[in-house]
Design an enzyme around this catalytic site. Structure first.
Site, PDB file in Angstrom:
ATOM      1  N   ASP A   8       0.675  -1.500  -0.030  1.00 34.37           N
ATOM      2  CA  ASP A   8       0.081  -0.269  -0.031  1.00 34.37           C
ATOM      3  C   ASP A   8       0.584   1.055   0.310  1.00 34.37           C
ATOM      4  OD1 ASP A   8      -2.528   1.457   0.541  1.00 34.37           O
ATOM      5  OD2 ASP A   8      -2.195   1.723   2.604  1.00 34.37           O
ATOM      6  N   ASP A  10       0.319   5.234   0.706  1.00 34.32           N
ATOM      7  CA  ASP A  10      -0.178   5.199   2.054  1.00 34.32           C
ATOM      8  C   ASP A  10       0.032   5.277   3.100  1.00 34.32           C
ATOM      9  OD1 ASP A  10      -0.917   8.639   0.398  1.00 34.32           O
ATOM     10  OD2 ASP A  10      -2.138   8.135   0.401  1.00 34.32           O
TER      11      ASP A  10
END
Length: 176
Positions: A8, A10
């Protein structure tokens, strides 16, 4: 078949909701979390591919254009490369939250599509994220899930950050 780590963005690679940055809407707002370049570089030694799979609802909500998001990802990949770390591809869901699309995590389309494109054995691969939607997406695709944070009951392992997760990922991979 090849092996991969899906990251992922952020909260895993870069800061978000910190004193320095709320959301990353421009390349200069992307700040790597501590140890991220070193962690990715280490993963590059054991995995065929490292990918970024990220929900970017800000595009669908009109906070940035897709071309701006691509500039952010190009900048991220270029900056990591300076430290010897390679991201092979960054993919994203640009749709609004609750848009009902197939690509927004916790759906697994982004991961499954990369798996097909690059001939990846998803059962020998890992999804690393900081939300339950990341872990669910990885599990739905057939990967192991590594959660960055306090706890996630669905995750195979939990660590405070990417640099501390890397040794477990490599050890788990090589124990097979």
């Amino acid at each position: 078949m090849k092996k991969a780590v899906f990251l992922d963005r952020d909260g895993v690679i870069n800061e978000v909701l910190t004193d320095r940055v709320k959301f990353v809407n421009k390349p200069h707002e992307l700040y790597f979390l501590p140890g991220v370049p070193e962690a990715i570089k280490k993963l590059n030694s054991f995995f065929d591919y490292i990918f970024v799979v990220t929900n970017q609802g800000g595009v669908g909500l009109g906070f940035m254009k897709e071309s701006q998001l691509q500039k952010i990802h190009d900048h991220m990949i270029k900056e990591l490369k300076k430290d010897g770390a390679t991201i092979h591809e960054a993919t994203y869901c640009p749709h609004k939250p609750k848009a009902g699309c197939d690509c927004r995590k916790p759906n697994s389309k982004l991961i499954v599509d990369l798996g097909k494109k690059y001939d990846i054995d998803l059962s020998q691969s890992y999804m690393v994220g900081d939300t339950d939607t990341d872990i669910i997406a990885g599990k739905n695709a057939g990967t192991k899930g590594v959660f960055l944070g306090k706890s996630d009951p669905l995750a195979d392992a939990v660590f405070p950050d990417l640099i501390t997760a890397v040794d477990w990922i490599i050890e788990d991979l090589t124990a097979k």
